[in-house]
Design a protein around this motif. Sequence first.
Motif, PDB file in Angstrom:
ATOM      1  N   ALA A 124       0.740  -1.189  -0.059  1.00  0.00           N
ATOM      2  CA  ALA A 124       0.079  -0.030  -0.037  1.00  0.00           C
ATOM      3  C   ALA A 124       0.955   1.223  -0.039  1.00  0.00           C
ATOM      4  N   SER A 125       2.055   1.294   0.856  1.00  0.00           N
ATOM      5  CA  SER A 125       2.878   2.280   0.807  1.00  0.00           C
ATOM      6  C   SER A 125       3.624   2.424  -0.638  1.00  0.00           C
ATOM      7  N   GLN A 126       3.956   1.374  -1.090  1.00  0.00           N
ATOM      8  CA  GLN A 126       4.616   1.670  -2.452  1.00  0.00           C
ATOM      9  C   GLN A 126       3.548   2.039  -3.473  1.00  0.00           C
ATOM     10  N   ALA A 127       2.540   1.849  -3.259  1.00  0.00           N
ATOM     11  CA  ALA A 127       1.357   2.140  -4.223  1.00  0.00           C
ATOM     12  C   ALA A 127       1.124   3.691  -4.088  1.00  0.00           C
ATOM     13  N   LEU A 128       1.381   4.225  -2.779  1.00  0.00           N
ATOM     14  CA  LEU A 128       1.247   5.662  -2.631  1.00  0.00           C
ATOM     15  C   LEU A 128       2.346   6.643  -3.235  1.00  0.00           C
ATOM     16  N   GLY A 129       3.604   5.767  -3.601  1.00  0.00           N
ATOM     17  CA  GLY A 129       4.463   6.395  -4.319  1.00  0.00           C
ATOM     18  C   GLY A 129       5.800   6.760  -2.990  1.00  0.00           C
ATOM     19  N   MET A 130       5.751   5.849  -1.960  1.00  0.00           N
ATOM     20  CA  MET A 130       6.778   6.176  -0.984  1.00  0.00           C
ATOM     21  C   MET A 130       8.192   5.523  -1.592  1.00  0.00           C
ATOM     22  N   THR A 131       9.278   6.224  -1.133  1.00  0.00           N
ATOM     23  CA  THR A 131      10.475   5.577  -1.648  1.00  0.00           C
ATOM     24  C   THR A 131      10.896   4.608  -0.706  1.00  0.00           C
ATOM     25  N   TYR A 132      11.698   3.716  -0.914  1.00  0.00           N
ATOM     26  CA  TYR A 132      12.186   2.757  -0.123  1.00  0.00           C
ATOM     27  C   TYR A 132      12.620   3.029   1.290  1.00  0.00           C
ATOM     28  N   LEU A 133      13.409   4.292   1.211  1.00  0.00           N
ATOM     29  CA  LEU A 133      14.166   4.495   2.520  1.00  0.00           C
ATOM     30  C   LEU A 133      12.790   5.256   3.333  1.00  0.00           C
ATOM     31  N   ARG A 134      11.748   6.052   2.867  1.00  0.00           N
ATOM     32  CA  ARG A 134      10.706   6.637   3.613  1.00  0.00           C
ATOM     33  C   ARG A 134       9.932   5.365   4.061  1.00  0.00           C
ATOM     34  N   LEU A 135       9.607   4.376   3.161  1.00  0.00           N
ATOM     35  CA  LEU A 135       8.998   3.191   3.658  1.00  0.00           C
ATOM     36  C   LEU A 135       9.433   2.688   4.815  1.00  0.00           C
ATOM     37  N   MET A 136      10.885   2.351   4.972  1.00  0.00           N
ATOM     38  CA  MET A 136      11.325   1.769   6.016  1.00  0.00           C
ATOM     39  C   MET A 136      11.400   2.553   7.000  1.00  0.00           C
ATOM     40  N   ARG A 137      11.818   3.948   7.182  1.00  0.00           N
ATOM     41  CA  ARG A 137      11.704   4.817   8.160  1.00  0.00           C
ATOM     42  C   ARG A 137      10.499   5.071   8.966  1.00  0.00           C
ATOM     43  N   ARG A 138       9.303   5.112   7.917  1.00  0.00           N
ATOM     44  CA  ARG A 138       7.974   5.533   8.638  1.00  0.00           C
ATOM     45  C   ARG A 138       6.978   4.303   8.833  1.00  0.00           C
ATOM     46  N   ILE A 139       7.183   3.184   8.263  1.00  0.00           N
ATOM     47  CA  ILE A 139       6.414   2.234   8.123  1.00  0.00           C
ATOM     48  C   ILE A 139       6.893   0.778   8.786  1.00  0.00           C
ATOM     49  N   VAL A 140       8.042   0.374   8.111  1.00  0.00           N
ATOM     50  CA  VAL A 140       8.564  -0.979   8.680  1.00  0.00           C
ATOM     51  C   VAL A 140       9.305  -0.892   9.934  1.00  0.00           C
ATOM     52  N   VAL A 141      10.169  -0.201  10.119  1.00  0.00           N
ATOM     53  CA  VAL A 141      11.272  -0.027  11.098  1.00  0.00           C
ATOM     54  C   VAL A 141      10.555   0.365  12.539  1.00  0.00           C
ATOM     55  N   PRO A 142       9.657   1.247  12.670  1.00  0.00           N
ATOM     56  CA  PRO A 142       8.854   1.533  13.917  1.00  0.00           C
ATOM     57  C   PRO A 142       8.176   0.210  14.491  1.00  0.00           C
ATOM     58  N   GLN A 143       7.719  -0.401  13.488  1.00  0.00           N
ATOM     59  CA  GLN A 143       6.768  -1.767  13.936  1.00  0.00           C
ATOM     60  C   GLN A 143       7.899  -2.561  14.383  1.00  0.00           C
ATOM     61  N   ALA A 144       8.725  -2.854  13.551  1.00  0.00           N
ATOM     62  CA  ALA A 144       9.721  -4.021  13.642  1.00  0.00           C
ATOM     63  C   ALA A 144      10.577  -3.941  14.845  1.00  0.00           C
ATOM     64  N   VAL A 145      10.819  -2.435  15.263  1.00  0.00           N
ATOM     65  CA  VAL A 145      11.623  -2.515  16.578  1.00  0.00           C
ATOM     66  C   VAL A 145      11.221  -3.143  17.739  1.00  0.00           C
ATOM     67  N   ILE A 146       9.975  -2.858  17.879  1.00  0.00           N
ATOM     68  CA  ILE A 146       9.286  -3.382  19.019  1.00  0.00           C
ATOM     69  C   ILE A 146       9.393  -4.700  19.027  1.00  0.00           C
ATOM     70  N   ARG A 147       9.133  -5.523  18.012  1.00  0.00           N
ATOM     71  CA  ARG A 147       9.289  -7.136  17.978  1.00  0.00           C
ATOM     72  C   ARG A 147      10.695  -7.464  18.042  1.00  0.00           C
ATOM     73  N   MET A 148      11.683  -6.769  17.950  1.00  0.00           N
ATOM     74  CA  MET A 148      13.000  -7.026  17.957  1.00  0.00           C
ATOM     75  C   MET A 148      13.556  -6.855  19.187  1.00  0.00           C
ATOM     76  N   ILE A 149      12.879  -6.153  19.885  1.00  0.00           N
ATOM     77  CA  ILE A 149      13.495  -5.871  21.571  1.00  0.00           C
ATOM     78  C   ILE A 149      13.749  -7.196  22.463  1.00  0.00           C
ATOM     79  N   PRO A 150      12.835  -7.983  22.381  1.00  0.00           N
ATOM     80  CA  PRO A 150      12.859  -9.348  23.316  1.00  0.00           C
ATOM     81  C   PRO A 150      14.092 -10.059  22.807  1.00  0.00           C
ATOM     82  N   GLY A 151      14.405 -10.077  21.442  1.00  0.00           N
ATOM     83  CA  GLY A 151      15.603 -10.747  20.993  1.00  0.00           C
ATOM     84  C   GLY A 151      16.827 -10.121  21.237  1.00  0.00           C
TER      85      GLY A 151
END
Length: 230
Positions: A124-151
């Motif tokens: 959906a983010s790519q369909a809106l024209g988000m660049t890869y870096l912005r997609l990682m910074r705004r969508i992917v990384v914020p959610q992934a970080v929480i899941r990474m913390i236990p590890g």
Amino acid sequence: MTIARFYRMISEYSDVIIFGIWVTIQLAIISMAIAVVLGLVACFGSLSRNRLVRYPSVLFVEFGRNTPILVQLIWVHFAWPEILGIKFTAWTSAIIALSLQSSGYLAEEFRAGIESIDKGQIEASQALGMTYLRLMRRIVVPQAVIRMIPGILNQFVTCFKSTSIVSVIAVPDLMYQAGLIASATYLPMQIYSFVAVTYFVMVVLIAMGVRLATRHLPQSGYFAHQHGGD
């Protein structure tokens, strides 16, 4: 040996023991801080579509994960100076070896966290024209970080326990100081038993802190916001 005499001996060498504990804690914290950065770089490298980036990154991760920490420590301290022409101090070699191993495991934690994000959000983010870096910074990384913390926290526990191996190259950690005390007192059984209990207590306290931190993760930060909107 009576308990009173043992207590007096520990009191006599308390400064040495405390210094060893402090060195051990510093090693674990510094190594993990470096490993987080290296792990992130290796993670993104292993996810790259460029083979010249992906293959070396995967090799780095697999080497860090699949080589014993003692082998890495000896290799860094004695082989790297021959290869690079630079002599490392024992402290530097210990940091490099601990960071190298931890970064391999963390890279896999980061990769799993990133790949666990719903692909629908990415599309959906790519369909809106988000660049890869912005997609990682705004969508992917914020959610992934929480899941990474236990590890990440669990890897810190592992790194903390692995610091005991650095005494073989004379880093003055708790195990090294215990060896000095045992040599001076001729009481290796008592000294190393005390050190074993000390490590046990420290690791249990760290593990309790990890469990406490991860228990509250669903109620905090970005992850909570996402669930609140469901």
